[in-house]
Design a protein around this motif. Sequence first.
Motif, PDB file in Angstrom:
ATOM      1  N   TRP A  35       0.842  -1.198   0.000  1.00  0.00           N
ATOM      2  CA  TRP A  35       0.000   0.000   0.000  1.00  0.00           C
ATOM      3  C   TRP A  35       0.873   1.243   0.000  1.00  0.00           C
ATOM      4  CZ3 TRP A  35      -5.228  -0.291  -0.448  1.00  0.00           C
ATOM      5  CH2 TRP A  35      -5.808  -1.527  -0.206  1.00  0.00           C
ATOM      6  N   TYR A  36       0.487   2.185  -0.832  1.00  0.00           N
ATOM      7  CA  TYR A  36       1.093   3.502  -0.866  1.00  0.00           C
ATOM      8  C   TYR A  36      -0.016   4.508  -0.552  1.00  0.00           C
ATOM      9  CZ  TYR A  36       5.300   1.683  -3.157  1.00  0.00           C
ATOM     10  OH  TYR A  36       6.457   1.010  -3.444  1.00  0.00           O
ATOM     11  N   ARG A  37       0.382   5.716  -0.229  1.00  0.00           N
ATOM     12  CA  ARG A  37      -0.621   6.763  -0.036  1.00  0.00           C
ATOM     13  C   ARG A  37      -0.084   8.093  -0.555  1.00  0.00           C
ATOM     14  NH1 ARG A  37      -0.549   7.219   6.620  1.00  0.00           N
ATOM     15  NH2 ARG A  37       1.509   8.248   6.813  1.00  0.00           N
ATOM     16  N   GLN A  38      -1.025   8.937  -0.914  1.00  0.00           N
ATOM     17  CA  GLN A  38      -0.667  10.266  -1.389  1.00  0.00           C
ATOM     18  C   GLN A  38      -1.630  11.264  -0.783  1.00  0.00           C
ATOM     19  OE1 GLN A  38      -0.414  10.691  -5.658  1.00  0.00           O
ATOM     20  NE2 GLN A  38       0.927  12.471  -5.439  1.00  0.00           N
ATOM     21  N   ARG A  44       3.629  10.563  -3.429  1.00  0.00           N
ATOM     22  CA  ARG A  44       3.166   9.247  -3.033  1.00  0.00           C
ATOM     23  C   ARG A  44       4.264   8.567  -2.220  1.00  0.00           C
ATOM     24  NH1 ARG A  44       0.180   5.477  -7.429  1.00  0.00           N
ATOM     25  NH2 ARG A  44      -0.867   7.504  -7.646  1.00  0.00           N
ATOM     26  N   GLU A  45       3.870   7.910  -1.122  1.00  0.00           N
ATOM     27  CA  GLU A  45       4.849   7.267  -0.259  1.00  0.00           C
ATOM     28  C   GLU A  45       4.407   5.847   0.082  1.00  0.00           C
ATOM     29  OE1 GLU A  45       5.163   9.148   3.576  1.00  0.00           O
ATOM     30  OE2 GLU A  45       3.020   8.980   3.999  1.00  0.00           O
ATOM     31  N   LEU A  46       5.404   5.007   0.326  1.00  0.00           N
ATOM     32  CA  LEU A  46       5.118   3.641   0.737  1.00  0.00           C
ATOM     33  C   LEU A  46       4.568   3.653   2.158  1.00  0.00           C
ATOM     34  CD1 LEU A  46       5.397   0.526   0.356  1.00  0.00           C
ATOM     35  CD2 LEU A  46       7.654   0.760   1.417  1.00  0.00           C
ATOM     36  N   TYR A  93      -5.213   6.089  -0.660  1.00  0.00           N
ATOM     37  CA  TYR A  93      -4.391   4.894  -0.487  1.00  0.00           C
ATOM     38  C   TYR A  93      -4.476   4.044  -1.753  1.00  0.00           C
ATOM     39  CZ  TYR A  93      -3.583   5.944   4.395  1.00  0.00           C
ATOM     40  OH  TYR A  93      -3.158   6.524   5.569  1.00  0.00           O
ATOM     41  N   ASN A  96      -0.645  -1.719  -4.529  1.00  0.00           N
ATOM     42  CA  ASN A  96       0.398  -1.981  -5.515  1.00  0.00           C
ATOM     43  C   ASN A  96       0.786  -3.450  -5.441  1.00  0.00           C
ATOM     44  OD1 ASN A  96       3.674  -2.239  -5.611  1.00  0.00           O
ATOM     45  ND2 ASN A  96       2.884  -0.979  -7.266  1.00  0.00           N
ATOM     46  N   TRP A 109      -1.057  -1.150 -10.283  1.00  0.00           N
ATOM     47  CA  TRP A 109      -1.640  -0.233  -9.309  1.00  0.00           C
ATOM     48  C   TRP A 109      -3.160  -0.340  -9.321  1.00  0.00           C
ATOM     49  CZ3 TRP A 109       1.231   2.644  -5.959  1.00  0.00           C
ATOM     50  CH2 TRP A 109       2.592   2.751  -6.224  1.00  0.00           C
TER      51      TRP A 109
END
Length: 119
Positions: A35-38, A44-46, A93, A96, A109
């Motif tokens: 999962w990533y989020r922005q 966007r970050e892990l 969220y 990935n 994605w």
Amino acid sequence: VQLQASGGGLVQAGGSLKLSCAASGDIVDINAMGWYRQAPGKQRELVAARRRSGTTNYADSVKGRFTISRDNAKSTVVYLQMNSLKPEDTAVYYCNAEIRTWSGLNDYWGQGTLVTVSS
């Protein structure tokens, strides 16, 4: 291959949410899911990732609060249990996955699911 994420929503600070992401299609094997989020105005970050071996890694900001899991090593579904949510966890969220198909190994994605944490 498609990734379908679900489970986002609005929650008060201190609350919990559980995200799910299901992979479907011509899948031979899944090397990793995560999962990533922005957040607005941010990159966007892990958030969390889990490899087929069971190895996991988490962003420092979510360690001890979030848990990534799969039902088993061959499961095509990944979960993100989010506890003790904070307003700063508000973001879209994205699921990935690193998936091997008969065409090779690729990164996929999902469409994103919005998590809003109110203070």
